[in-house]
Structure formats: structure tokens, C-alpha cells
Design an enzyme around this catalytic site. Structure first.
Site, PDB file in Angstrom:
ATOM      1  N   CYS A  83      49.657  34.886 -42.182  1.00  0.00           N
ATOM      2  CA  CYS A  83      51.008  35.059 -42.749  1.00  0.00           C
ATOM      3  C   CYS A  83      51.984  35.538 -41.689  1.00  0.00           C
ATOM      4  CB  CYS A  83      50.978  36.018 -43.928  1.00  0.00           C
ATOM      5  SG  CYS A  83      49.334  36.409 -44.518  1.00  0.00           S
ATOM      6  N   HIS A 332      57.472  33.378 -50.392  1.00  0.00           N
ATOM      7  CA  HIS A 332      56.621  33.603 -49.220  1.00  0.00           C
ATOM      8  C   HIS A 332      55.864  32.337 -48.874  1.00  0.00           C
ATOM      9  CE1 HIS A 332      54.031  35.364 -46.336  1.00  0.00           C
ATOM     10  NE2 HIS A 332      53.123  35.913 -47.125  1.00  0.00           N
TER      11      HIS A 332
END
Lengths: 384, 134
Positions: A83, A332
């Protein structure tokens, strides 16, 4: 090292883009950034992405996206750090220009997550942690964050509601961001009644599965190609690591990589946390926000959640965070999030953030985390 | 996608017997085993079998689970602080989810942790943890 500035930004809305592929998202974002910077070429392209192979059966994104942009011939590569891929791509691009090797480069963070069903995406995301000892035992990424949150609540005597201000703030800010996924305010009552995903983490503590791409054009500060008035300077770009597995940490409640990367960034920029006007942190789950605030030096250990009380993190608060919705409500798209953060910080420092404008914003910090902060990439940007 | 036997076979001592290692220079104990000591950067180790006893450091129950684990959902997972020091993460078994509490005494047991589909699909066994009956 040469001074580096951001002269162009671009982004697609964060959505479930059923009609758009990974390559289309990436090209849209880069073209928008090139248009914003009034440039038609770059020397190199850095692509931040985590799961293109797993989720869309496509690797080799550097060549693919350079090709689709009509820029074959330039240097191009994918940067992966789970991420934290987006922030890591910005870090690599910054080094490339600062070193003097390239005059002008593009960065794009892109993730296409909705082409496979949720169980496959959950299994893919678990690869951000230790494959042999976490993922192989059926422990999902949200599961790791949930165990961290439960222990944090136990150690510091907190309840779920103490984390609500982070979700409420993110959603309130996303209302005015046309590129955000959830443009809808959330009430405390909705937060407390939300379904648990992995107790104590509820639906409103978690960022969504979504698609998106965001892009930047970086240039030597000495030649801004007519963009001097809107250029934003990169005052610091740092990266640090911690153990990949949560179980290997001496103290699982302290984000050591966040601490290291923040300290290095303050030193590089020659500032202290008190000089930061807004902080785009990695709020993939509510628990990450207070832990980041602590490790980055904004709050004492265990006191991160108190900062969020009484509007302390809102646009007009002491330290505005997630000013365009954050990972929670802007969305996200994994490898893209770290680039979205920088795009939004640039909007703030240019004074182009509309209803979410932080008054007199001059210094912004962004932080992109990979895994359970096994990678932490920090950028400090300065406006005029 | 059929998985080879090798990546599972390589971990047999860890999964079936909780074998980690101990640094010969500084005595630090590790599970999983390491090649470089995180405390002194030593590289000489000896195998060390953990007792499999410890206490529950944290836990959660997963409702949305990774592909390959659907047949167990919802299931609880935990971090167990082993008596010898290291933390280990595992699925919890033989347990009432509502009665889990931080600090509970736990012990390792061997269970099936994953079952691949198809005739040639692997049955993967390994450690889970359960509360020690008082």
C-alpha cells in the site's frame, strides 16, 4: 542534490470503474498532469502499483503505460511496496530528478481492484504482510489491523467511539471533493451502529476496495517551464522500513518506520512537526491514524486519538488531516493512494482546494504506508 | 491454481512442531527462524522447539476472509505471546468467540488450516491455538 518541484497534478475520480481498465485509468491521470504542467514529454515514468499481476493479470506496467501514453523510448518502471507503492514511486522519481539524471519525470499511482471478486482481493492484500506466517494462516490484512486496534484499546483504555472522529472527519471532507468515492457525511450514530468487519474494526473504520489513478510531473526547480507561479517545492522525501510481520515487532503498538521516516523528513526540510499546516496520513483503518500521529511526533504515546477530539483534525482545526477525504472516504486504490495524497497536498498549497481549503496552508506533509507500516514514505511540500 | 507441495513441505518443522531458532551469539529466540539475528546480527543459530504455550496478546474474528479459507468463515485469529518470548499469529480453535479475552492461557494444537479444491488439491496442516482448560 538539485531542488525538485511539482509542476503538474492529475487524478481520476476514485470509484468502482467498471467501464475503465488499468491502462485507461493511468493514462487519464498522466495526461491530466501533463496538461496541468503544460508539458508534452518527460524523461522517465515511475508507476506505483501493488497488485496488477494478481488482480488484472498484467505486469510490466512501466513499458505498458509509457507505450499507451505514446512515449515509447523513455525510461519507465513499476515500484511496488504494497500500500506504500504510491509514496515509494514519488520517492524514486524525486531521487531521479534530484540526482541530476533526469530533467523532468512523471509519477503515476494506479490500482484496478474491482476486476476480481472480494475473496481474491482480500487474499491479494494479505500479501502486504508475511506470506508464510500471516497470510498462510488465514490472517487477512484487516485482521492484523483489528488485532493492533484491540491491543491498543486495551493498553490505553479506549473504546471504539474514541476512534469515530477520524472517520467522521474523513467523510465530512470528502463531501466537497468531486474525486472522492464516498461524498457523504457520517454521523456518530451511524458509526456506532456499523457492522463489524473484524472486531473492533467496523465498516466505517475501513477504507474501501476501489479503482483510481493519480499522477504528478516533477521538474528541476531551476527550470520550471513557465510553471513558476504554481510550482510546489519538495522539501523532503524519505523512506524507512520495519519488520514485515506484526508478530516480529518488539512493540506492535509503535510504528517505528513512521517515526524514522518522519524524523528524517523533518531534518531534511529543516522544520519541526509544529510547522506542518496539514497532514495527509495513511488512514486505511482508523487505528492507523492515531498511531501515525504518535510516531510522527504530533502526540504522546497512546494520546493520538485525543488530538481528534473537538475538531482538532478538521479543516479549521489545529492539525487538519485527510483534508480531501483521506484513504477512508476519498478511497484507497492501493498503489495510487500515496500519489493521491501528494496531489491533494499540492491542491492545498496552491490554494485550489475549494471548500476544503486549509487557511494559509504553506507546509504540507504526506505519508504513504506499506503493509502494517513495514514501509513508511514521507514527503514534505512547501508552497509559496 | 494448483500449488506445489514444496513451499508447504519446507515449513513442516515450523507448522507441525513450532521449531524456531536461537542465536548462538546473544541467545535471542526466534519464531519463525531467522538467518540474521535482529538483536546482534549474528548468523550462527541452533534449532529451538517452542513449548507451544503462551497467552493471548490480541485477537479478532474475521467475517470477510481470504480466498481458500471460505469454509472456515467466520473464524477467530489471534496473536499469542509464547512463554519463551516471541509472538506467533494463528487461527484459534475449540473456542467460544464471545469468551476470548486478552491474557488467556493458550496452547498449540495441530489442525487442518486450508484445503485446496480439486482432486490434486493440497490439504495443508499446521498450528492453531486453543484456550488451555482451567
Amino acid at each position: 542534490m538539485r531542488d525538485v518541484s511539482i509542476i503538474g497534478v492529475g487524478q481520476t475520480p476514485v470509484r468502482e470503474h467498471w467501464e475503465l481498465s488499468l491502462r485507461e485509468l493511468a493514462v487519464q491521470a498522466v495526461l491530466a498532469a501533463m496538461q496541468d504542467a503544460h508539458v508534452e514529454d518527460v524523461d522517465a515514468l515511475y508507476v506505483g502499483n501493488m497488485l496488477s499481476g494478481e488482480l488484472t493479470r498484467q505486469e510490466h506496467l512501466g513499458a505498458l503505460i509509457a507505450d499507451q501514453l505514446g512515449l515509447t523510448g523513455i525510461a519507465a518502471m513499476k515500484i511496488e511496496a504494497a500500500c506504500g507503492a504510491g509514496g515509494s514511486a514519488v520517492h524514486a522519481a524525486h531521487l531521479a530528478v534530484a540526482s541530476g539524471q533526469y530533467r523532468r519525470v512523471a509519477v503515476v499511482g494506479v490500482e484496478k481492484m474491482t476486476d476480481l471478486w472480494n475473496g481474491s482481493v482480500t487474499a491479494g492484500l494479505a500479501m502486504a504482510a508475511d506470506g508464510e506466517y500471516e497470510a498462510a494462516n488465514g490472517i487477512s490484512f484487516v485482521g492484523l489491523n483489528a488485532m493492533m486496534m484491540r491491543r491498543y484499546m486495551y493498553e490505553y483504555d479506549l473504546v471504539e467511539e474514541d476512534f469515530a472522529p477520524f472517520a467522521l472527519n474523513a467523510h465530512a471532507n470528502a463531501v466537497h471533493n468531486p474525486n472522492a468515492m464516498f461524498r457523504k457525511a457520517v454521523t456518530l450514530e451511524q458509526f456506532t451502529k456499523a457492522k463489524k468487519v473484524a472486531d473492533p474494526i467496523s465498516l466505517f473504520d475501513s477504507s474501501p476496495i476501489c479503482d483510481g489513478a493519480a499522477a504528478l510531473i516533477l521538474s528541476r526547480s531551476e527550470n520550471l517551464n513557465g510553471n513558476a507561479a504554481r510550482a510546489i517545492s519538495i522539501a523532503a522525501s524519505t523512506s524507512a522500513t520495519d519488520t514485515l510481520a506484526l508478530h516480529d515487532r518488539q512493540d506492535p503498538l509503535w510504528l517505528r518506520a513512521v517515526e524514522l521516516s518522519s524524523i528524517k523528513a523533518y531534518a531534511q526540510a529543516g522544520i519541526t512537526p509544529q510547522d506542518i499546516d496539514l497532514f495527509e496520513l495513511h488512514d486505511a483503518f482508523s487505528i492507523v491514524a492515531p498511531m501515525s500521529l504518535e510516531a510522527a511526533g504530533f502526540a504522546q504515546r497512546g494520546a493520538g486519538a485525543y488530538l481528534a477530539r473537538d475538531g482538532g483534525i478538521s479543516i479549521h482545526g489545529k492539525l487538519p488531516i485527510s483534508t480531501m477525504g483521506g484513504l477512508k472516504a476519498r478511497g484507497h486504490p492501493i498503489g495510487a493512494s500515496g500519489v493521491y495524497q501528494v496531489v491533494e497536498a499540492v491542491q492545498q498549497l496552491r490554494g485550489e482546494a475549494g471548500k476544503n481549503q486549509v487557511p494559509n496552508a504553506r507546509v504540507a506533509m504526506t505519508q504513504s504506508l506499506g503493509g502494517v507500516a513495514a514501509t513508511a514514505v514521507t514527503h514534505i511540500l512547501k508552497g509559496k | 491454481m494448483a500449488e506445489n507441495l514444496a513451499p508447504n513441505w519446507r515449513l513442516r518443522e515450523q507448522r507441525y512442531q513450532l521449531v524456531g531458532n536461537v542465536c548462538l551469539k546473544c541467545g535471542a529466540k526466534f519464531f519463525p527462524p531467522r538467518q540474521v539475528c535482529t538483536q546482534c546480527r549474528g548468523t550462527e543459530f541452533e534449532a529451538f522447539q517452542f513449548s507451544g504455550k503462551g497467552e493471548l496478546y490480541s485477537f479478532t474474528t474475521l467475517h470477510s476472509v481470504p480466498a481458500g479459507f471460505e469454509s472456515y468463515a467466520p473464524y477467530s485469529v489471534g496473536m499469542i505471546k509464547l512463554d519463551e518470548g516471541p509472538l506467533v499469529e494463528a487461527m484459534l480453535t475449540d473456542v467460544n468467540q464471545d469468551k476470548l479475552a486478552i491474557g488467556m492461557r493458550m496452547e498449540m494444537v495441530t489442525r487442518k488450516i486450508r484445503e485446496e479444491e480439486g482432486e490434486r488439491g493440497l490439504l495443508v496442516y499446521g498450528y492453531k491455538f486453543r484456550p488451555i482448560a482451567e
